[in-house]
Design a protein around this motif. Structure first.
Motif, short mmCIF file in Angstrom:
data_model
loop_
_atom_site.label_atom_id
_atom_site.label_comp_id
_atom_site.label_asym_id
_atom_site.label_seq_id
_atom_site.Cartn_x
_atom_site.Cartn_y
_atom_site.Cartn_z
N PRO A 291 0.83 -1.41 -0.04
CA PRO A 291 0.01 -0.02 0.17
C PRO A 291 0.73 1.39 -0.02
O PRO A 291 0.50 2.22 -0.41
CB PRO A 291 -0.77 -0.03 1.26
N TYR A 292 2.01 1.34 0.38
CA TYR A 292 2.91 2.24 0.45
C TYR A 292 4.47 1.86 0.63
O TYR A 292 4.61 0.50 1.29
CB TYR A 292 2.87 3.34 1.37
N LEU A 293 5.28 2.38 0.42
CA LEU A 293 6.86 1.84 0.23
C LEU A 293 7.32 1.31 1.52
O LEU A 293 7.83 0.06 1.71
CB LEU A 293 7.68 3.05 0.04
N GLU A 294 7.11 1.88 2.76
CA GLU A 294 7.60 1.58 3.90
C GLU A 294 6.85 -0.04 4.25
O GLU A 294 7.63 -0.81 4.52
CB GLU A 294 7.26 2.38 5.04
N GLU A 295 5.50 -0.01 4.09
CA GLU A 295 5.02 -1.47 4.22
C GLU A 295 5.46 -2.38 3.40
O GLU A 295 5.61 -3.56 3.57
CB GLU A 295 3.30 -1.20 4.55
N ASP A 296 5.47 -1.86 2.16
CA ASP A 296 6.18 -2.86 0.98
C ASP A 296 7.29 -3.62 1.69
O ASP A 296 7.42 -4.71 1.40
CB ASP A 296 6.26 -2.02 -0.32
N ILE A 297 8.34 -2.62 1.96
CA ILE A 297 9.49 -3.11 2.38
C ILE A 297 9.53 -3.96 3.53
O ILE A 297 9.97 -4.84 3.67
CB ILE A 297 10.32 -2.02 2.69
N ALA A 298 8.61 -3.82 4.77
CA ALA A 298 8.34 -4.18 5.69
C ALA A 298 7.87 -5.79 5.52
O ALA A 298 8.46 -6.88 6.01
CB ALA A 298 7.33 -3.71 6.55
N LEU A 299 6.92 -5.74 4.71
CA LEU A 299 6.30 -7.27 4.16
C LEU A 299 7.28 -7.94 3.35
O LEU A 299 7.43 -9.30 3.65
CB LEU A 299 4.82 -7.00 3.64
N THR A 300 7.95 -7.48 2.43
CA THR A 300 9.03 -8.04 1.68
C THR A 300 10.11 -8.76 2.76
O THR A 300 10.50 -9.90 2.44
CB THR A 300 9.71 -7.04 0.78
N ASN A 301 10.49 -8.00 3.73
CA ASN A 301 11.27 -8.46 5.00
C ASN A 301 10.98 -9.62 5.44
O ASN A 301 11.83 -10.64 5.98
CB ASN A 301 11.78 -7.35 5.62
N ILE A 302 9.72 -9.56 5.72
CA ILE A 302 8.92 -10.86 6.55
C ILE A 302 9.06 -11.91 5.56
O ILE A 302 9.31 -13.06 6.24
CB ILE A 302 7.55 -10.45 7.01
N ALA A 303 8.75 -11.84 4.45
CA ALA A 303 9.08 -12.92 3.31
C ALA A 303 10.35 -13.31 3.32
O ALA A 303 10.64 -14.57 3.37
CB ALA A 303 8.70 -12.44 2.11
N LEU A 304 11.41 -12.54 3.20
CA LEU A 304 12.69 -12.97 3.10
C LEU A 304 13.21 -13.64 4.58
O LEU A 304 13.99 -14.50 4.46
CB LEU A 304 13.77 -11.88 3.07
N ASP A 305 12.68 -13.25 5.53
CA ASP A 305 12.99 -13.70 6.93
C ASP A 305 12.48 -15.43 6.91
O ASP A 305 13.07 -16.42 7.22
CB ASP A 305 12.28 -13.11 8.09
N GLU A 306 11.07 -15.65 6.30
CA GLU A 306 10.44 -16.81 6.17
C GLU A 306 11.53 -17.70 5.45
O GLU A 306 11.69 -18.89 5.69
CB GLU A 306 9.26 -16.70 5.82
N LEU A 307 11.74 -17.22 4.39
CA LEU A 307 12.69 -17.99 3.32
C LEU A 307 13.78 -18.31 4.12
O LEU A 307 14.46 -19.60 3.65
CB LEU A 307 12.84 -17.34 1.76
N GLY A 308 14.40 -17.49 4.75
CA GLY A 308 15.56 -17.88 5.30
C GLY A 308 15.50 -18.77 6.35
O GLY A 308 16.39 -19.91 6.53
N GLN A 309 14.57 -18.89 7.12
CA GLN A 309 14.28 -19.82 8.16
C GLN A 309 14.17 -21.06 7.55
O GLN A 309 14.39 -22.20 7.88
CB GLN A 309 12.99 -19.58 9.06
N ALA A 310 13.34 -21.06 6.33
CA ALA A 310 12.93 -22.34 5.49
C ALA A 310 14.36 -22.94 5.23
O ALA A 310 14.51 -24.01 5.38
CB ALA A 310 12.06 -22.25 4.37
N ASN A 311 15.38 -22.25 4.65
CA ASN A 311 16.53 -22.61 4.13
C ASN A 311 17.17 -23.31 5.41
O ASN A 311 17.80 -24.50 5.18
CB ASN A 311 17.40 -21.63 3.66
N ASN A 312 17.30 -22.87 6.33
CA ASN A 312 17.95 -23.48 7.69
C ASN A 312 17.45 -24.80 7.99
O ASN A 312 18.13 -25.72 8.38
CB ASN A 312 18.01 -22.44 8.89
N PHE A 313 15.91 -24.78 8.04
CA PHE A 313 15.38 -26.23 8.48
C PHE A 313 15.69 -27.37 7.19
O PHE A 313 15.88 -28.37 7.59
CB PHE A 313 13.98 -25.97 8.61
N TYR A 314 15.84 -26.67 6.00
CA TYR A 314 15.95 -27.66 4.95
C TYR A 314 17.52 -28.15 4.97
O TYR A 314 17.49 -29.35 4.65
CB TYR A 314 15.63 -26.86 3.60
#
Length: 249
Positions: free
Chosen positions: A30-53
């Motif tokens: 909806p706006y730049l700061e929130e776009d970046i925040a949600l993208t960072n959460i997505a990256l956190d989740e992918l990083g966690q996934a990699n660690n467990f894999y």
């Protein structure tokens, strides 16, 4: 099959699929700061996934890498909860998905921090630092939507009505999990679900939302059975590795 392997896939698949779903908002927030925040959460989740894999790959010891586990399994081999594969829909439903998932992950990683498996405990402690932020961020937006305009509250209430019945599936067990509970490697998810209910009920009062009253919950999370949405997502996720086997960047 090694129960620990199944158990690690449970966390890896959850975070992998959730990260993929959230990444669809990159550039669409909806706006730049929130776009970046949600993208960072997505990256956190992918990083966690990699660690467990990575850990699951070592436990399996069958020559398959973490990338093989992420991209080259069949649909029925993924043991993620239905919750994470549900579509984003509008921003209210996305925030609801992040909020519920963060409550679940926070409870799970806090409990796993005391696991008898030292590596699993370390992964949980590392992930917990990120999940605490996810919970704070999503809770703030739940309150904004719940106490905002008539439209924002209506959209959030519609999202709750649409997908709440999938929430308990996050606490479903994978095959062999009871053996790990007996060894103090895994926590008892039944007890964690009671904590989940207490936390979310208290939070909903703070958000100004009515807590869902319908007790019905969808079954078969983590059994290899998926919602109608999962196959389409998997086609996108696996295209490069299926089309160009062994490709690297």
């Amino acid at each position: 099959m090694n129960p620990l392997y199944n158990y690690l896939l449970k966390f890896a698949d959850d975070s992998f699929i959730m990260g993929q779903r959230l990444s669809a908002w990159c550039g669409e927030g909806p706006y730049l700061e929130e776009d970046i925040a949600l993208t960072n959460i997505a990256l956190d989740e992918l990083g966690q996934a990699n660690n467990f894999y990575v850990y699951a790959s070592r436990v399996a010891d069958n020559g398959k890498s973490e990338d093989d586990l992420a991209f080259l399994r069949y649909e029925h081999e993924y043991v993620n909860a239905h919750w994470v594969e549900l579509p984003n829909e509008d921003y209210a439903q996305t925030i609801l998905k992040v909020y519920i998932f963060s409550v679940y992950q926070k409870l799970m990683y806090e409990a796993l921090s005391n696991s008898a498996d030292e590596e699993l405990s370390a992964l949980a402690q590392k992930s917990l630092k990120e999940v605490r932020y996810h919970y704070t961020h999503a809770s703030s937006w739940m309150k904004i939507f719940g106490q905002g305009t008539e439209e924002s509250k209506t959209r959030l209430e519609r999202a709750i009505e649409n997908i709440w019945e999938y929430s308990k599936g996050l606490f479903a067990k994978v095959e062999g999990e009871d053996d790990l509970i007996a060894l103090n490697i895994a926590p008892n998810v039944d007890a964690l679900y009671e904590d989940f209910l207490s936390i979310t009920q208290k939070d909903f009062q703070d958000f100004g939302l009515e807590y869902p009253a319908n007790p019905f919950m969808q079954p078969k999370s983590r059994t290899g059975y998926h919602t109608e949405y999962f196959g389409f997502m998997l086609c996108e996720l696996q295209y490069m590795q299926r089309a160009y086997p062994g490709c690297t960047w």
